[in-house]
Write a protein that holds these residues in place. Structure first.
Motif, short mmCIF file in Angstrom:
data_model
loop_
_atom_site.label_atom_id
_atom_site.label_comp_id
_atom_site.label_asym_id
_atom_site.label_seq_id
_atom_site.Cartn_x
_atom_site.Cartn_y
_atom_site.Cartn_z
N HIS A 113 -5.65 -5.67 13.44
CA HIS A 113 -6.86 -6.44 13.10
C HIS A 113 -7.94 -5.60 12.47
CE1 HIS A 113 -4.82 -8.71 16.29
NE2 HIS A 113 -5.14 -9.74 15.53
N PHE A 114 -7.86 -4.28 12.62
CA PHE A 114 -8.79 -3.39 11.94
C PHE A 114 -8.08 -2.06 11.72
CE2 PHE A 114 -9.35 -2.86 16.48
CZ PHE A 114 -9.42 -1.49 16.66
N PRO A 115 -8.37 -1.39 10.60
CA PRO A 115 -7.70 -0.12 10.32
C PRO A 115 -8.22 0.97 11.26
CG PRO A 115 -9.18 -0.71 8.50
CD PRO A 115 -9.28 -1.81 9.52
N ALA A 116 -7.36 1.95 11.55
CA ALA A 116 -7.71 3.00 12.51
C ALA A 116 -8.98 3.74 12.10
CB ALA A 116 -6.54 3.97 12.67
N GLN A 117 -9.29 3.78 10.78
CA GLN A 117 -10.49 4.53 10.36
C GLN A 117 -11.78 3.70 10.43
OE1 GLN A 117 -8.30 3.36 7.97
NE2 GLN A 117 -9.20 3.32 5.93
N ALA A 118 -11.69 2.46 10.90
CA ALA A 118 -12.90 1.63 11.00
C ALA A 118 -13.89 2.28 11.96
CB ALA A 118 -12.54 0.22 11.49
N ASP A 127 -8.65 -4.34 1.66
CA ASP A 127 -7.75 -3.74 0.68
C ASP A 127 -8.27 -2.38 0.21
OD1 ASP A 127 -5.37 -4.25 -0.64
OD2 ASP A 127 -6.45 -4.65 -2.52
N LEU A 128 -9.58 -2.30 -0.03
CA LEU A 128 -10.19 -1.02 -0.45
C LEU A 128 -10.06 0.03 0.64
CD1 LEU A 128 -13.41 -2.39 -2.19
CD2 LEU A 128 -11.66 -0.96 -3.29
N LEU A 129 -10.33 -0.39 1.89
CA LEU A 129 -10.22 0.56 3.02
C LEU A 129 -8.80 1.10 3.13
CD1 LEU A 129 -12.27 -1.08 5.92
CD2 LEU A 129 -12.76 1.08 4.77
N GLN A 130 -7.84 0.20 2.95
CA GLN A 130 -6.44 0.61 3.14
C GLN A 130 -5.88 1.38 1.96
OE1 GLN A 130 -4.86 -3.26 4.24
NE2 GLN A 130 -4.83 -2.68 6.41
N SER A 131 -6.36 1.07 0.75
CA SER A 131 -5.77 1.73 -0.42
C SER A 131 -6.50 3.01 -0.78
CB SER A 131 -5.74 0.77 -1.62
OG SER A 131 -7.05 0.34 -1.93
N THR A 132 -7.83 3.00 -0.75
CA THR A 132 -8.56 4.19 -1.18
C THR A 132 -9.37 4.81 -0.05
OG1 THR A 132 -10.55 2.99 -1.84
CG2 THR A 132 -8.81 3.15 -3.48
#
Ligand code: ADP
Ligand code: MG
Length: 319
Positions: free
Chosen positions: A55-60, A170-175
């Protein structure tokens, strides 16, 4: 180990922040909480679980995760026309990292204070990072907003803009982040969703049906239509797309606005004669409810093809 505080000190140091209010008879610290609903109200209950990397990326940022855990529930209550009052938190942590906990509880606390929600209890355990928040709200008895109730001829409205959060994720996950103010806006729309609490309450006796857009416009509209036993025609050029999404995604913005999740906007049906009761500037009309089932997308009179993928399903079999 100094870095791994005991469960009790975690609760005391990070999650005992709610002030005593008249609506909380017993809060954090006993075996269970006791709440005092106002006379003449019904209780509205929602729970949502956030799993790291799902539900949220680890770097959030931890503060954003704390905000989100409560905000997604506030959005569900808004979609019911309820006023949030109390929350509980079930927190599963791989380790008690005090820096992460301080930021997480800070984010949660700010949002709880702003929404006037008291944290009345919870549970703290060890395991893969999982946050489950439940919220209890109130509505005047008999006054509610459901997914069912949309009628043919109703106008279909949505708050804010759509597709931003999906582009931000998408931005968080790709870049890993944003490299322009427009991209930052999109990332923030994912990390810091704004539940439409005031709008939900304002629509309580105005809208015929409502749902919050968490899985994507087409997916959540479908839920509303199935519950209401109706269909809808959407006008492509009326779907609200932010300037930032248009700048970053160009022609792809519309598809993202139709299918992207995590926006936490309110989608609702209103009889035409009551449209003036919708708070000014809070939402835009995107279509109409029809008797024939299904969703159709048009530009003027021209039929457009709907994007195939509509919303997120955790248990969907891989293609
Ligand atoms: P029990 O073992 O009886 O369930 P706990 O030690 O789990 O008791 O909880 C003690 C008190 O702290 C309870 O009031 C509980 O609601 C509260 N609590 C536990 N974890 C949290 C948390 N993460 N956030 C808020 N309150 C919590
Ligand atoms: Mg417990």
């Amino acid at each position: 180990m100094t870095d791994t505080p005991h469960e009790f000190s975690v609760i005391r140091d990070f999650f005992s922040f709610s002030e005593r209010t008249a609506s909380v008879a017993v809060g954090v610290g006993d075996d269970a909480a006791i709440i005092r609903p106002a006379a003449g109200t019904e209780l509205v209950v929602a729970v949502d679980t956030l799993v790291e990397s799902v539900h949220f990326p680890a770097q959030a940022p931890a503060a954003a995760v704390g905000h989100r855990a409560l905000a997604v529930n506030l959005s569900d209550l808004a979609a019911m026309g309820a006023t949030p009052r109390w929350a509980t938190l079930a927190l599963t942590l791989p380790e008690a990292d005090t820096h992460w906990l301080a930021d997480f509880s800070g984010g949660l606390r700010r949002t709880a204070v702003a929404a006037e929600v008291a944290l009345i209890g919870g549970d703290t355990t060890r395991g893969a990072l999982t946050i489950s928040v439940s919220v209890i709200g109130e509505t005047p008895t008999g006054s509610r907003l459901l997914r069912s109730g949309a009628k043919p001829g109703d106008e279909l409205w949505v708050s804010g803009s759509l597709g931003d959060a999906a582009a931000g994720l998408d931005l968080l996950q790709s870049t890993g982040g944003a490299s322009s103010p427009d991209e930052q806006f999109l990332v923030d729309r994912f990390l810091w969703p704004t539940p439409r609490q005031a709008l939900g309450v304002a629509l309580r006796d105005v809208a015929n049906a409502a749902i919050d857009v968490s899985d994507g416009l087409l997916a959540d509209l479908d839920h509303l239509l199935v519950a209401s036993d109706a269909g809808a025609v959407l006008q492509a050029d009326s779907i609200p797309v932010s300037k930032a999404l248009h700048e970053v995604r160009g022609e792809g913005a519309l598809e993202l606005a139709l299918t992207g999740g995590d926006d936490y906007e309110l989608l609702f049906a209103v009889a035409p004669e009551r449209r003036h009761e919708i708070p000014r500037g809070a939402a835009s009309q995107i279509g109409v409810i029809t008797e024939s089932s299904g969703i159709r997308l048009r530009r003027g009179d021209k039929e457009l093809t709907l994007p195939a993928q509509s919303g997120f399903n955790h248990f969907r079999a891989p293609a």
